[in-house]
Design an enzyme around this catalytic site. Structure first.
Site, PDB file in Angstrom:
ATOM      1  N   HIS A   1      41.439  31.413  20.941  1.00  0.00           N
ATOM      2  CA  HIS A   1      41.359  32.409  19.852  1.00  0.00           C
ATOM      3  C   HIS A   1      40.070  32.305  19.021  1.00  0.00           C
ATOM      4  O   HIS A   1      40.078  32.173  17.809  1.00  0.00           O
ATOM      5  CB  HIS A   1      42.624  32.489  18.999  1.00  0.00           C
ATOM      6  CG  HIS A   1      43.137  31.216  18.373  1.00  0.00           C
ATOM      7  ND1 HIS A   1      42.368  30.398  17.589  1.00  0.00           N
ATOM      8  CD2 HIS A   1      44.362  30.649  18.401  1.00  0.00           C
ATOM      9  CE1 HIS A   1      43.100  29.394  17.155  1.00  0.00           C
ATOM     10  NE2 HIS A   1      44.311  29.519  17.640  1.00  0.00           N
TER      11      HIS A   1
ATOM     12  N   HIS B   1      55.821  22.141  16.726  1.00  0.00           N
ATOM     13  CA  HIS B   1      54.967  23.217  16.174  1.00  0.00           C
ATOM     14  C   HIS B   1      55.233  24.508  16.940  1.00  0.00           C
ATOM     15  O   HIS B   1      55.319  24.500  18.174  1.00  0.00           O
ATOM     16  CB  HIS B   1      53.504  22.767  16.328  1.00  0.00           C
ATOM     17  CG  HIS B   1      52.475  23.734  15.885  1.00  0.00           C
ATOM     18  ND1 HIS B   1      52.658  24.637  14.866  1.00  0.00           N
ATOM     19  CD2 HIS B   1      51.192  23.931  16.326  1.00  0.00           C
ATOM     20  CE1 HIS B   1      51.546  25.343  14.711  1.00  0.00           C
ATOM     21  NE2 HIS B   1      50.648  24.947  15.583  1.00  0.00           N
TER      22      HIS B   1
ATOM     23  N   GLU C   1      53.387  27.292  17.284  1.00  0.00           N
ATOM     24  CA  GLU C   1      52.317  28.064  17.929  1.00  0.00           C
ATOM     25  C   GLU C   1      52.509  28.033  19.444  1.00  0.00           C
ATOM     26  O   GLU C   1      52.903  27.016  20.026  1.00  0.00           O
ATOM     27  CB  GLU C   1      50.932  27.531  17.512  1.00  0.00           C
ATOM     28  CG  GLU C   1      49.851  28.576  17.720  1.00  0.00           C
ATOM     29  CD  GLU C   1      48.537  28.249  17.012  1.00  0.00           C
ATOM     30  OE1 GLU C   1      48.377  27.146  16.436  1.00  0.00           O
ATOM     31  OE2 GLU C   1      47.643  29.131  17.038  1.00  0.00           O
TER      32      GLU C   1
ATOM     33  N   ASP D   1      50.912  27.822  22.142  1.00  0.00           N
ATOM     34  CA  ASP D   1      50.338  26.874  23.106  1.00  0.00           C
ATOM     35  C   ASP D   1      51.273  25.682  23.312  1.00  0.00           C
ATOM     36  O   ASP D   1      51.125  24.928  24.272  1.00  0.00           O
ATOM     37  CB  ASP D   1      48.924  26.418  22.712  1.00  0.00           C
ATOM     38  CG  ASP D   1      48.789  26.006  21.269  1.00  0.00           C
ATOM     39  OD1 ASP D   1      49.566  26.482  20.426  1.00  0.00           O
ATOM     40  OD2 ASP D   1      47.885  25.203  20.959  1.00  0.00           O
TER      41      ASP D   1
ATOM     42  N   HIS E   1      48.851  22.146  10.989  1.00  0.00           N
ATOM     43  CA  HIS E   1      48.102  23.145  10.268  1.00  0.00           C
ATOM     44  C   HIS E   1      48.865  24.446  10.034  1.00  0.00           C
ATOM     45  O   HIS E   1      48.293  25.427   9.541  1.00  0.00           O
ATOM     46  CB  HIS E   1      46.797  23.449  11.043  1.00  0.00           C
ATOM     47  CG  HIS E   1      47.032  24.176  12.341  1.00  0.00           C
ATOM     48  ND1 HIS E   1      46.489  25.417  12.560  1.00  0.00           N
ATOM     49  CD2 HIS E   1      47.767  23.900  13.436  1.00  0.00           C
ATOM     50  CE1 HIS E   1      46.851  25.844  13.773  1.00  0.00           C
ATOM     51  NE2 HIS E   1      47.615  24.935  14.313  1.00  0.00           N
TER      52      HIS E   1
ATOM     53  N   ASP F   1      49.205  18.921  16.802  1.00  0.00           N
ATOM     54  CA  ASP F   1      47.780  19.279  16.798  1.00  0.00           C
ATOM     55  C   ASP F   1      46.888  18.209  16.133  1.00  0.00           C
ATOM     56  O   ASP F   1      45.704  18.089  16.477  1.00  0.00           O
ATOM     57  CB  ASP F   1      47.574  20.609  16.056  1.00  0.00           C
ATOM     58  CG  ASP F   1      47.948  21.818  16.905  1.00  0.00           C
ATOM     59  OD1 ASP F   1      47.849  21.734  18.138  1.00  0.00           O
ATOM     60  OD2 ASP F   1      48.343  22.841  16.329  1.00  0.00           O
TER      61      ASP F   1
ATOM     62  N   TYR G   1      37.535  19.968  16.513  1.00  0.00           N
ATOM     63  CA  TYR G   1      38.919  20.429  16.363  1.00  0.00           C
ATOM     64  C   TYR G   1      39.305  20.446  14.884  1.00  0.00           C
ATOM     65  O   TYR G   1      39.862  21.425  14.375  1.00  0.00           O
ATOM     66  CB  TYR G   1      39.868  19.520  17.154  1.00  0.00           C
ATOM     67  CG  TYR G   1      41.227  20.129  17.305  1.00  0.00           C
ATOM     68  CD1 TYR G   1      41.531  20.943  18.385  1.00  0.00           C
ATOM     69  CD2 TYR G   1      42.200  19.946  16.331  1.00  0.00           C
ATOM     70  CE1 TYR G   1      42.768  21.549  18.496  1.00  0.00           C
ATOM     71  CE2 TYR G   1      43.437  20.547  16.433  1.00  0.00           C
ATOM     72  CZ  TYR G   1      43.719  21.340  17.515  1.00  0.00           C
ATOM     73  OH  TYR G   1      44.938  21.952  17.615  1.00  0.00           O
TER      74      TYR G   1
ATOM     75  N   HIS H   1      46.911  18.103  22.185  1.00  0.00           N
ATOM     76  CA  HIS H   1      45.742  18.574  22.939  1.00  0.00           C
ATOM     77  C   HIS H   1      44.849  17.388  23.306  1.00  0.00           C
ATOM     78  O   HIS H   1      44.586  16.518  22.472  1.00  0.00           O
ATOM     79  CB  HIS H   1      44.880  19.532  22.106  1.00  0.00           C
ATOM     80  CG  HIS H   1      45.554  20.825  21.787  1.00  0.00           C
ATOM     81  ND1 HIS H   1      45.807  21.802  22.705  1.00  0.00           N
ATOM     82  CD2 HIS H   1      46.019  21.308  20.605  1.00  0.00           C
ATOM     83  CE1 HIS H   1      46.397  22.827  22.134  1.00  0.00           C
ATOM     84  NE2 HIS H   1      46.550  22.551  20.853  1.00  0.00           N
TER      85      HIS H   1
HETATM   86 FE1  FEO Z   1      48.495  25.060  16.350  1.00  0.00          FE
HETATM   87 FE2  FEO Z   1      47.806  23.666  19.379  1.00  0.00          FE
HETATM   88  O1  FEO Z   1      48.559  24.894  18.198  1.00  0.00           O
END
Ligand code: FEO
Length: 393
Positions: free
Chosen positions: A22, A76, A78, A80, A142, A161, A189, A220
């Site tokens: 993104h 989380h 999100e 991903d 976040h 994250d 990051y 990640h």
């Molecule tokens: Fe906030 Fe890796 O997603």
């Protein structure tokens, strides 16, 4: 099969081809890390992007029949990390989805499904057999829903994250690669994902400080397992969250007919002459997420743009709008550039920077059309402005 500790397996997805997350440039790809804990009640921590579900499932199947999974912890919302949960739930009908209150809200909004949720708060414990998994809510690190899971039995923190990096690799631990690169990717990051939330990061660091952590397994990139690397990563997060910077200058500019470029080059030479550490970035050739990596460690930010249609160049506007959202603190900014007949765009640049939380060092230097030698000398005025702050801070 990748076993990272007794009965804990990495079952994530390596996104080798990812180049844009993104808007965040990811030249080294990324991974979405899921972790399977084999205990009396098999538990999966996080999942992967939807298009990585097949790879994740094949990794899980190497270890266990997925129908035996009893808990899917969603640290989380999100996508991903949550993108494969729905598919997974079809294969593990017994599984409950463990998440924060905001996690439940977010997952319901994303997937419009009535999953079997089990909502947890900070301090709650989920017993899965030999292991008690503890939860630490970390709102705005976040997203509002973000949380970390800690296994005291294994001394592993799963902070989603936080402490992550976008990096695709066949290796799983940061110490198997060039650590300078890994810390730099973690810095990128932090700058692009976590920078606005320093106060919240400091609270989370306080909460995890008493924990005995021998491994940090983010969602990640690579995992951190050596004591010195874990301490180094935490020290960096302390520094970045406090907005502590190095005493150096970043000059970032775009140019139309090279006048602003000439000014940027002169600034570089002047600052170098004074022994001040300085970096020069041409915005035409640099993605803004890489500019932000520099911002994380830099105290003085100099922005140069020519004026186009009475405004700054759109590339500079894009950078400053992005920077404004990331809210860097304790940094000084200064503007410069070339113009033809209107200087209003320079005021606009300063306004963006002020709104973003930067202190304006002083009046900028704006030169008409093509600067001559005597006009370029005006750029010297930034030197005492920088030196004054270096002495005082
Ligand atoms: Fe906030 Fe890796 O997603």
């Amino acid at each position: 099969m990748v076993q990272i500790k007794d009965n804990i397996f990495w079952t994530g997805y390596i996104d080798w081809d990812l180049r844009n997350f993104h808007g965040y440039s990811t030249p080294r790809g990324s991974t979405y890390n899921a972790y399977l804990i084999l205990d009396e009640k098999p538990t999966l921590i996080d999942s992967v992007k939807s298009y990585g579900s097949k790879e994740m499932l094949s990794r899980i199947k190497e270890v266990i029949d997925p129908s035996k999974i009893e808990y899917i912890i969603s640290n989380h919302t999100e996508m991903d990390h949550s993108g494969a949960i729905d598919e997974l739930l079809h294969l593990c009908p017994k599984a409950k989805v463990v998440c924060s209150p905001k996690g439940e809200e977010g997952l319901r909004r994303h997937f419009k499904k009535d999953w079997p949720f089990q909502v947890v708060q900070t301090g709650d414990v989920l017993n899965i057999g030999k292991r008690d998994l503890k939860f630490i809510l970390m709102p705005m690190v976040h997203w509002p829903d973000s949380m970390a899971t800690y296994s005291e039995h294994d001394k592993i923190l799963f902070p989603n994250d936080a402490f992550g990096q976008h990096y695709a690799s066949n290796e799983r631990f940061a110490d198997e690669l060039d650590l300078n690169v890994m810390f730099k990717e973690a810095e990128k990051y932090y700058g692009n994902i976590v920078l606005p939330y320093g106060a919240q990061v400091l609270k989370v660091l306080d909460m995890i400080a008493p924990l005995d952590v021998e491994m940090i397994c983010p969602s990640h990139g690579l995992m951190w397992r050596r004591k010195e690397d874990i301490e180094g990563m935490v020290a960096y997060y302390q520094k970045w969250a406090r907005h502590e910077t190095d005493e150096k200058v970043m000059i970032v500019y775009d140019t139309m007919w090279h006048s602003t470029e000439i000014m940027a080059q002169r600034l570089l030479a002047l600052l170098k002459e004074e022994g001040i550490e300085v970096t020069l970035i041409n915005l035409q050739d640099t993605v803004i997420s890489d500019v932000i990596t520099e911002v994380v460690s830099t105290k003085f930010l100099l922005f140069g743009s020519p004026i186009l249609n009475n405004r700054m160049l759109p590339t500079m506007a894009g950078l400053l709008m992005y920077l404004k959202g990331l809210k860097p603190q304790k940094r000084y900014a200064w503007t410069f550039g070339s113009y033809g007949w209107s200087t209003s765009g320079f005021k606009e640049m300063e306004e963006f920077l002020k709104e973003g939380g930067c202190d304006i060092l002083g009046e900028g230097v704006y030169l008409k059309y093509i600067p001559d030698e005597s006009e370029l000398e005006e750029l010297r005025k930034v030197i005492p402005l920088v030196k004054d702050k270096l002495e005082k801070d």
